[in-house]
Design a protein around this motif. Structure first.
Motif, short mmCIF file in Angstrom:
data_model
loop_
_atom_site.label_atom_id
_atom_site.label_comp_id
_atom_site.label_asym_id
_atom_site.label_seq_id
_atom_site.Cartn_x
_atom_site.Cartn_y
_atom_site.Cartn_z
N SER A 24 0.88 -1.20 0.00
CA SER A 24 0.08 -0.07 -0.02
C SER A 24 0.99 1.11 0.13
O SER A 24 2.14 0.90 0.51
CB SER A 24 -0.83 -0.14 1.19
N GLY A 25 0.32 2.36 -0.55
CA GLY A 25 1.27 3.62 -0.48
C GLY A 25 1.88 3.79 -1.92
O GLY A 25 1.85 2.79 -2.68
N ARG A 26 2.08 4.91 -2.47
CA ARG A 26 2.47 5.21 -3.65
C ARG A 26 3.82 5.35 -3.91
O ARG A 26 4.46 5.59 -4.92
CB ARG A 26 2.01 6.87 -3.91
N THR A 27 4.73 4.59 -2.99
CA THR A 27 6.23 4.66 -3.35
C THR A 27 6.80 3.14 -3.45
O THR A 27 7.94 3.22 -3.41
CB THR A 27 6.83 5.50 -1.92
N PHE A 28 5.82 2.37 -3.81
CA PHE A 28 6.29 0.87 -4.02
C PHE A 28 7.49 1.00 -5.09
O PHE A 28 8.78 0.16 -4.83
CB PHE A 28 5.35 0.00 -4.40
N SER A 29 7.13 1.65 -6.15
CA SER A 29 8.06 1.49 -7.23
C SER A 29 9.48 2.13 -6.82
O SER A 29 10.44 1.72 -7.53
CB SER A 29 7.62 2.21 -8.57
N SER A 30 9.71 2.67 -5.67
CA SER A 30 10.93 3.13 -5.30
C SER A 30 11.74 2.38 -4.65
O SER A 30 13.26 2.73 -4.34
CB SER A 30 11.13 4.71 -4.71
N TYR A 31 11.22 1.44 -4.05
CA TYR A 31 11.98 0.47 -3.19
C TYR A 31 12.56 -0.50 -3.64
O TYR A 31 12.20 -1.41 -4.59
CB TYR A 31 10.80 0.04 -2.12
N ILE A 32 13.87 -1.01 -2.90
CA ILE A 32 14.19 -2.24 -3.25
C ILE A 32 13.49 -3.49 -2.46
O ILE A 32 13.11 -3.19 -1.45
CB ILE A 32 15.68 -2.33 -2.75
N MET A 33 12.83 -4.35 -3.12
CA MET A 33 12.00 -5.46 -2.43
C MET A 33 12.71 -6.88 -2.37
O MET A 33 13.63 -7.11 -3.18
CB MET A 33 10.71 -5.48 -3.32
N ALA A 34 12.46 -7.52 -1.29
CA ALA A 34 13.19 -8.71 -1.12
C ALA A 34 12.35 -9.75 -0.49
O ALA A 34 11.19 -9.37 0.07
CB ALA A 34 14.29 -8.47 -0.30
N TRP A 35 12.61 -10.93 -0.73
CA TRP A 35 12.07 -11.92 0.36
C TRP A 35 13.04 -12.51 1.14
O TRP A 35 14.38 -12.90 0.90
CB TRP A 35 11.61 -13.22 -0.84
N PHE A 36 12.56 -13.06 2.50
CA PHE A 36 13.51 -13.57 3.41
C PHE A 36 12.56 -14.92 3.88
O PHE A 36 11.35 -14.85 3.53
CB PHE A 36 13.70 -12.58 4.49
N ARG A 37 13.03 -15.69 4.59
CA ARG A 37 12.45 -16.64 5.25
C ARG A 37 13.03 -17.19 6.51
O ARG A 37 14.29 -17.04 6.69
CB ARG A 37 12.33 -17.98 4.01
N GLY A 97 13.19 -1.77 1.39
CA GLY A 97 14.23 -1.30 1.65
C GLY A 97 14.78 -0.16 0.81
O GLY A 97 14.40 -0.14 -0.41
N THR A 98 15.87 0.66 1.05
CA THR A 98 16.28 1.61 0.27
C THR A 98 17.81 1.34 -0.03
O THR A 98 18.42 2.10 -0.83
CB THR A 98 16.22 3.09 0.94
N PHE A 99 18.51 0.17 0.46
CA PHE A 99 19.72 -0.02 0.16
C PHE A 99 19.89 -1.34 -0.28
O PHE A 99 19.36 -2.19 -0.01
CB PHE A 99 20.78 0.28 1.45
N LEU A 100 20.77 -1.51 -1.41
CA LEU A 100 20.88 -2.74 -2.05
C LEU A 100 21.77 -3.63 -1.34
O LEU A 100 23.00 -3.57 -0.83
CB LEU A 100 21.71 -2.64 -3.50
N SER A 101 21.32 -4.47 -0.41
CA SER A 101 21.41 -5.38 0.45
C SER A 101 20.85 -6.88 0.62
O SER A 101 19.73 -6.92 0.17
CB SER A 101 21.71 -4.81 1.93
N SER A 102 21.65 -7.76 1.11
CA SER A 102 20.95 -9.08 1.34
C SER A 102 20.94 -9.27 3.09
O SER A 102 20.39 -10.45 3.44
CB SER A 102 21.94 -10.34 0.86
N PHE A 103 21.28 -8.21 3.67
CA PHE A 103 20.95 -8.24 5.10
C PHE A 103 19.80 -7.77 5.65
O PHE A 103 19.36 -6.66 5.11
CB PHE A 103 22.24 -7.48 5.89
N ARG A 104 19.09 -8.62 6.36
CA ARG A 104 17.89 -8.19 6.95
C ARG A 104 17.83 -6.77 7.72
O ARG A 104 16.61 -6.21 7.52
CB ARG A 104 17.37 -9.36 7.96
N GLY A 105 18.79 -6.26 8.44
CA GLY A 105 18.86 -5.29 8.97
C GLY A 105 18.84 -3.83 8.01
O GLY A 105 18.38 -2.94 8.82
N GLU A 106 19.03 -4.21 6.82
CA GLU A 106 19.15 -2.97 5.79
C GLU A 106 17.59 -2.80 5.29
O GLU A 106 17.33 -1.74 4.66
CB GLU A 106 19.88 -3.19 4.77
N TYR A 107 16.48 -3.66 5.65
CA TYR A 107 15.09 -3.48 5.16
C TYR A 107 14.17 -2.90 6.32
O TYR A 107 14.56 -3.42 7.44
CB TYR A 107 14.58 -5.06 4.55
#
Length: 120
Positions: A24-37, A97-107
């Motif tokens: 939700s929200g209008r800023t989705f397209s600007s985010y780096i998105m990720a999946w974790f498990r 998140g806004t940083f290119l990362s694989s670390f959960r703390g960056e999201y």
């Protein structure tokens, strides 16, 4: 942005599932998105990420089997999971998140998680 994950379920080994994460929200397209498990008794681990320009990156454990994608018109993130294995059993979380990362703390923003169970 707020995230709502769905699409989990019970599947046999070798099967497929597609997870969705509605934003939700209008800023989705600007985010780096990720999946974790996160499997029971284990740390939350990175699965895949996708940039606003749809560049993708996968963990070695899912590379070649999972595909991450996004539809900015629908503000939705997807994870197509094929050739599922029992070790893929976990709660799957989407994150923004806004940083290119694989670390959960960056999201910064997390969905509530959806359970995926793969039976042998």
């Amino acid at each position: 942005v707020q995230l709502q994950a769905s699409g989990g379920g019970l599947v046999q080994a070798g099967g497929s599932l597609r997870l969705s994460c509605a934003a939700s929200g209008r800023t989705f397209s600007s985010y780096i998105m990720a999946w974790f498990r996160q499997a029971p008794g284990k740390e939350r681990e990175f699965v895949a990420r996708i940039t606003p320009s749809s560049n993708t990156y996968y963990s070695d454990s899912v590379k070649g089997r999972f595909t991450i994608s996004r539809d900015s018109a629908k503000s939705t993130l997807y994870l197509q999971m094929n050739s599922l294995k029992p070790e893929d059993t976990a709660v799957y979380y989407c994150a923004a998140g806004t940083f290119l990362s694989s670390f959960r703390g960056e999201y910064d923003v997390w969905g509530q998680g959806t359970q995926v169970t793969v039976s042998s």
